[in-house]
Design a protein around this motif. Structure first.
Motif, PDB file in Angstrom:
ATOM      1  N   ALA A 112       4.399 -53.889 -25.433  1.00 24.72           N
ATOM      2  CA  ALA A 112       4.629 -54.889 -26.474  1.00 24.72           C
ATOM      3  C   ALA A 112       4.863 -54.193 -27.806  1.00 24.72           C
ATOM      4  N   ILE A 113       5.952 -54.579 -28.483  1.00 27.41           N
ATOM      5  CA  ILE A 113       6.231 -54.082 -29.832  1.00 27.41           C
ATOM      6  C   ILE A 113       6.107 -55.281 -30.764  1.00 27.41           C
ATOM      7  N   THR A 114       5.057 -55.289 -31.572  1.00 28.81           N
ATOM      8  CA  THR A 114       4.787 -56.459 -32.408  1.00 28.81           C
ATOM      9  C   THR A 114       4.038 -56.064 -33.663  1.00 28.81           C
ATOM     10  N   ASN A 115       3.925 -57.019 -34.573  1.00 28.91           N
ATOM     11  CA  ASN A 115       3.405 -56.742 -35.904  1.00 28.91           C
ATOM     12  C   ASN A 115       1.938 -57.127 -36.076  1.00 28.91           C
ATOM     13  N   GLU A 116       1.376 -57.854 -35.115  1.00 26.03           N
ATOM     14  CA  GLU A 116       0.015 -58.373 -35.263  1.00 26.03           C
ATOM     15  C   GLU A 116      -0.932 -57.680 -34.280  1.00 26.03           C
ATOM     16  N   SER A 117      -1.875 -56.941 -34.803  1.00 24.54           N
ATOM     17  CA  SER A 117      -2.725 -56.081 -33.972  1.00 24.54           C
ATOM     18  C   SER A 117      -3.703 -56.842 -33.078  1.00 24.54           C
ATOM     19  N   VAL A 124       3.048 -50.942 -29.225  1.00 24.76           N
ATOM     20  CA  VAL A 124       3.475 -50.318 -30.476  1.00 24.76           C
ATOM     21  C   VAL A 124       3.257 -51.365 -31.561  1.00 24.76           C
ATOM     22  N   ILE A 125       2.424 -51.038 -32.533  1.00 24.10           N
ATOM     23  CA  ILE A 125       2.141 -51.982 -33.620  1.00 24.10           C
ATOM     24  C   ILE A 125       2.963 -51.583 -34.836  1.00 24.10           C
ATOM     25  N   THR A 126       3.877 -52.449 -35.235  1.00 24.13           N
ATOM     26  CA  THR A 126       4.667 -52.183 -36.435  1.00 24.13           C
ATOM     27  C   THR A 126       3.818 -52.499 -37.662  1.00 24.13           C
ATOM     28  N   ARG A 127       4.006 -51.725 -38.703  1.00 28.89           N
ATOM     29  CA  ARG A 127       3.171 -51.874 -39.901  1.00 28.89           C
ATOM     30  C   ARG A 127       3.895 -52.669 -40.986  1.00 28.89           C
ATOM     31  N   GLY A 128       4.150 -53.947 -40.693  1.00 33.51           N
ATOM     32  CA  GLY A 128       4.820 -54.801 -41.665  1.00 33.51           C
ATOM     33  C   GLY A 128       3.868 -55.669 -42.455  1.00 33.51           C
ATOM     34  N   GLY A 129       2.595 -55.683 -42.066  1.00 38.96           N
ATOM     35  CA  GLY A 129       1.688 -56.616 -42.713  1.00 38.96           C
ATOM     36  C   GLY A 129       2.068 -58.033 -42.326  1.00 38.96           C
ATOM     37  N   ARG A 130       1.292 -58.986 -42.756  1.00 37.58           N
ATOM     38  CA  ARG A 130       1.628 -60.384 -42.470  1.00 37.58           C
ATOM     39  C   ARG A 130       2.923 -60.765 -43.181  1.00 37.58           C
TER      40      ARG A 130
END
Length: 340
Positions: A116-121, A133-139
């Motif tokens: 999973a590649i997503t922004n929410e940990s 993979v956690i993208t570091r975009g913040g909310r």
């Protein structure tokens, strides 16, 4: 008036830099695992689906790896999914997209390895996937996706182009250049953000009264054309829009291309952009309101990096197009609010 999307456009270089810093070595490990798979699925919806289209098309130029792209529910209902030695990269901004979560669970039922590649940990996809993979975009507030789009696309490129699945010298050279370009993305993106805002603002003022836009591209730029139409114009600017491959111009749009019809062309001199160029020339004779975005005007990176280069000026255009029509480009009328 300044909307939340404005700040999120500015935050993209930081998100790219932090994602690379925190996830690069892990993405290399994922690439080593995926290079052994005979079949790779790229799954997503909306902007996330567009990153899948672009990443697959980019790799297709130099690799014969068997990769297929599906939306979440198309994958879920497909009866012919190949699960022997297969892996799936699933993309989602929130990690809660119902379609994509269903696809994740379907893949696991079929014993397909999932990342999973997503922004929410703390999201469902992070908790249930085999790897993440956690993208570091913040909310992120803007529905059309800025930070999440570029970091997600970067993640797919990093994984797929890091796979050592070819002995072809030319392919290896291109992979090396693309991976080197990825390292430059934070600074290149920051530069584009500064240089293209006024251009986007001026174009938006010119096109603010138009209601329908056609968006064209080939290769990796078709994925961006899809995002531009499906999420940027329709979700962000609340304008009607339609994406299409450059090669499909003569199979439909050629009959609707008329004086003052807005058509956005994304060009990076891919083989398929021979048709982009022909379409531009045809439209110039008709007097359409053509917006031509040439990758070479914005960046000297490898042409396969075109979606990263062109999305920034397009974001400014959409931001101000919404603004000049009294709309918040980050708000929605129905998405996430109304069941259907």
């Amino acid at each position: 008036m300044k909307y939340k999307m404005y700040d999120e456009i500015l935050e993209q270089p930081k998100s790219l830099k932090e994602t690379l810093s925190e996830e690069k070595s892990h993405m290399k490990e994922i690439a080593e695992k995926f290079e052994e798979f005979d079949k790779i699925y790229l799954l997503g919806c909306g902007s996330s689906l567009s990153t899948c289209y672009s990443a697959k098309s980019a790799l297709d130029f130099i690799s014969d790896k068997n990769i297929e792209v599906y939306t979440g529910y198309e994958f879920f209902y497909n009866k012919k999914i190949e699960n022997e030695n297969a892996g799936a990269l699933l993309t989602s901004q929130s990690g809660e997209t119902a379609d994509t979560v269903s696809a994740l669970r379907r893949a696991q039922q079929k014993d397909i390895y999932t990342v999973a590649i997503t922004n929410e940990s703390q999201c469902t996809m992070i908790k249930e996937a085999d790897d993440t993979v956690i993208t570091r975009g913040g909310r992120e507030s803007a529905i059309l996706g800025t930070k999440t789009y570029v970091t997600q696309l970067m993640g797919l490129y990093e994984i797929l182009f890091s796979m050592n699945d070819s002995k072809d010298d030319d392919a290896q050279k291109i992979k090396k250049e693309v991976l080197e370009n990825i390292e430059k993305l934070p600074s290149v993106t920051e530069d584009l953000i500064k240089k293209t805002e006024n251009e986007g603002k001026e174009l938006a003022q010119k096109f603010k009264d138009d209601d329908i836009f056609y968006c064209m591209g080939s290769g990796p730029n078709y994925g961006l054309a899809y995002k531009l139409a499906m999420t940027m114009f329709m979700e962000g600017a609340l304008k009607h829009a339609c994406p299409l491959y450059s090669g499909e111009f003569r199979h439909g749009l050629i009959e609707r291309a008329e004086k003052d019809v807005p058509i956005v062309f994304l060009n990076a001199d891919y083989p398929g952009d021979e048709m982009t160029t022909r379409s531009i020339e045809f439209c110039e004779k008709l007097g359409t309101k053509s917006l031509v975005y040439n990758m070479q005007d914005y960046s000297d990176m490898h042409p396969l990096m075109s979606p990263f280069s062109l999305v920034i000026p397009l974001e400014w255009f959409i931001y101000y197009l919404a603004h000049f029509n009294g709309e918040d480009p980050g708000a929605t009328r129905h998405i996430g609010k109304v069941r259907y």
